[in-house]
Design an enzyme around this catalytic site. Structure first.
Site, PDB file in Angstrom:
ATOM      1  CG  PHE A 125      -1.804   1.267   1.213  1.00 39.86           C
ATOM      2  CD1 PHE A 125      -2.830   1.388   0.278  1.00 39.86           C
ATOM      3  CD2 PHE A 125      -1.587   2.311   2.092  1.00 39.86           C
ATOM      4  CE1 PHE A 125      -3.616   2.532   0.237  1.00 39.86           C
ATOM      5  CE2 PHE A 125      -2.382   3.461   2.051  1.00 39.86           C
ATOM      6  CZ  PHE A 125      -3.399   3.558   1.127  1.00 39.86           C
ATOM      7  CG  ASP A 209       5.554   3.898   1.880  1.00 41.41           C
ATOM      8  OD1 ASP A 209       5.559   4.577   2.926  1.00 41.41           O
ATOM      9  OD2 ASP A 209       4.534   3.750   1.170  1.00 41.41           O
ATOM     10  CE  LYS A 238      -1.017   6.156   7.483  1.00 41.51           C
ATOM     11  NZ  LYS A 238      -0.664   5.321   6.355  1.00 41.51           N
TER      12      LYS A 238
END
Ligand SMILES: *Cc1c(COP(=O)(O)O)cnc(C)c1O
Length: 386
Positions: A125, A209, A238
């Protein structure tokens, strides 16, 4: 609001520390932290002060100007990631935007047009924009949006698959060190080292990532550091903002020279409000050694989950305070709903995985409360089967 997601679980009104409260006065222990975002929990004085102070000083300027908060945060990210002297940072506003910037970076590593392929992993993702969706390896999310930007190939997460596909036509390999959205799936032992060797040998970029795993969550500043490797780029978002929207691409070594004037930009990216808050959040993570706390509490949390001895719990995955609880039956949605009823926020990452990503500030009190509430939820879900 647009119907892009499911029905909201509750309407939340306020939060403090590791707790949030809904509009009916119900309190929940937040072991999801806005999906690994609220590193310092809710309404932390450092966060509140940084937002207030910077909003009262200078919230936004255009990218025609530099500001101290952006420069300081770039320095800090370069230092914490180990990118060193050659490190550079680009700021956006989200994980998807950070990965868009990384995808464009991969396109720039084209060796005069010879490198046309980008490798990513099955189940990965990387976000929901068209570029980051092209990198995402989940058909359910891609369906309906093709054609996506081309040249991306999704490989199974094995060293053999990587060896078979890696050659001089590959511009970059992008991967999550732990696949969070897919259910907190760990990579095989030695995978990151093999990925580093293979990409280096063939001139491809290794892009990691760290949007979900970064900012101390796994018990290191960035999860790639557990593997003792140096990537060409990482993406973060985040947890670095603790709740303020921000994302960044950090490049290492020669990869820092790929972008040139006029090739990328964002109106909000790197504005002084977001960068001052992220700087304050990272400063507090350093000051209070929350990276160490994530490592220690992560071990304790895993021990406690396993010690409950529930037949529904088959094992634990992940690292530090990014935890995947593997269930022996596909009851994760029912279990997360039962947890919510018991005053505990957890996430069903898929049908048979519960994901935990609590604030990095958790201590004994929160672990006790988690245990009591999660035990109640497990009992509710297992009872009808006995
Ligand atoms: C959440 C996430 C993203 C996307 O971030 P957004 O801020 O939602 O765009 C990208 N990669 C990983 C690994 C993520 O967990």
């Amino acid at each position: 609001m647009m119907r892009t997601l499911g029905m909201p679980l509750a309407k939340l009104e306020r939060g403090e520390g590791c707790w949030v409260e809904d509009d009916e006065g119900n309190r929940y222990l937040d072991f999801l932290a806005g999906i690994a975002v609220n590193s310092l929990g809710h309404a932390h004085p450092v966060f509140v002060e940084a937002v207030s102070r910077q909003a009262a000083t200078l919230a936004h300027v255009s990218n025609y100007f530099a500001t101290a908060p952006a420069l300081e945060l770039a320095d800090r990210l370069v230092r914490l990631s180990g990118a060193g002297e050659s490190g550079r940072v680009w700021f956006g506003n989200s994980g998807a935007e950070a990965n868009e910037a990384a995808f464009k970076l991969a396109r720039l590593n084209n060796s005069g047009g010879a490198r046309t392929r980008v490798l990513a992993l099955v189940d990965a993702f990387h976000g929901r924009t068209m570029g980051s969706l092209a990198l995402t390896g989940k058909p359910a999310m891609r369906d309906g949006f093709e054609p996506l930007p081309g040249g991306v190939q999704h490989l199974p997460s094995t060293i053999e698959a990587l060896e078979a596909e890696m050659d001089e036509s590959v511009a970059a390999l992008i991967l999550e060190p732990i696949k969070g959205e897919a259910g907190v799936l760990d990579l095989p032992d030695g995978y990151l080292q093999a990925a580093r060797d293979l990409t280096r040998r063939h001139g491809a970029l290794l892009i990691i990532d760290e949007v979900q795993t970064g900012a101390g969550r796994t018990g290191a500043w960035f999860a790639f550091q557990h593997a003792g490797i140096v990537p060409d780029a990482i993406t973060v978002a985040k947890g670095i903002g603790g709740g303020i929207p921000i994302g960044a691409l950090v490049t290492f070594g020669d990869a820092s020279e790929l972008y040139s004037k006029g090739q990328h930009g964002s109106t909000f990216g790197g504005n002084p409000l977001a960068t001052a808050v992220a700087g304050a959040v990272l400063d507090e993570i350093e000051r209070a050694d929350l990276v160490g706390n994530a490592a220690r509490r992560g071990v304790e949390l895993r021990e406690r989950v396993l010690a409950m001895g529930s037949p529904l719990v088959g094992g634990v995955r992940g690292r530090g305070l990014l935890v995947g609880i593997a269930l022996t039956e596909p009851v994760a949605p029912a279990l997360s709903a039962a947890a919510l009823d018991a005053g505990l926020i957890v996430n069903a990452a898929n049908d048979s995985t519960i994901r935990l990503a609590p604030p990095l500030i958790i201590g004994d009190g929160e672990l006790d409360e988690f245990e009591a509430r999660f035990a109640r939820a497990l009992a509710t879900v297992s009872e009808p089967r006995r």
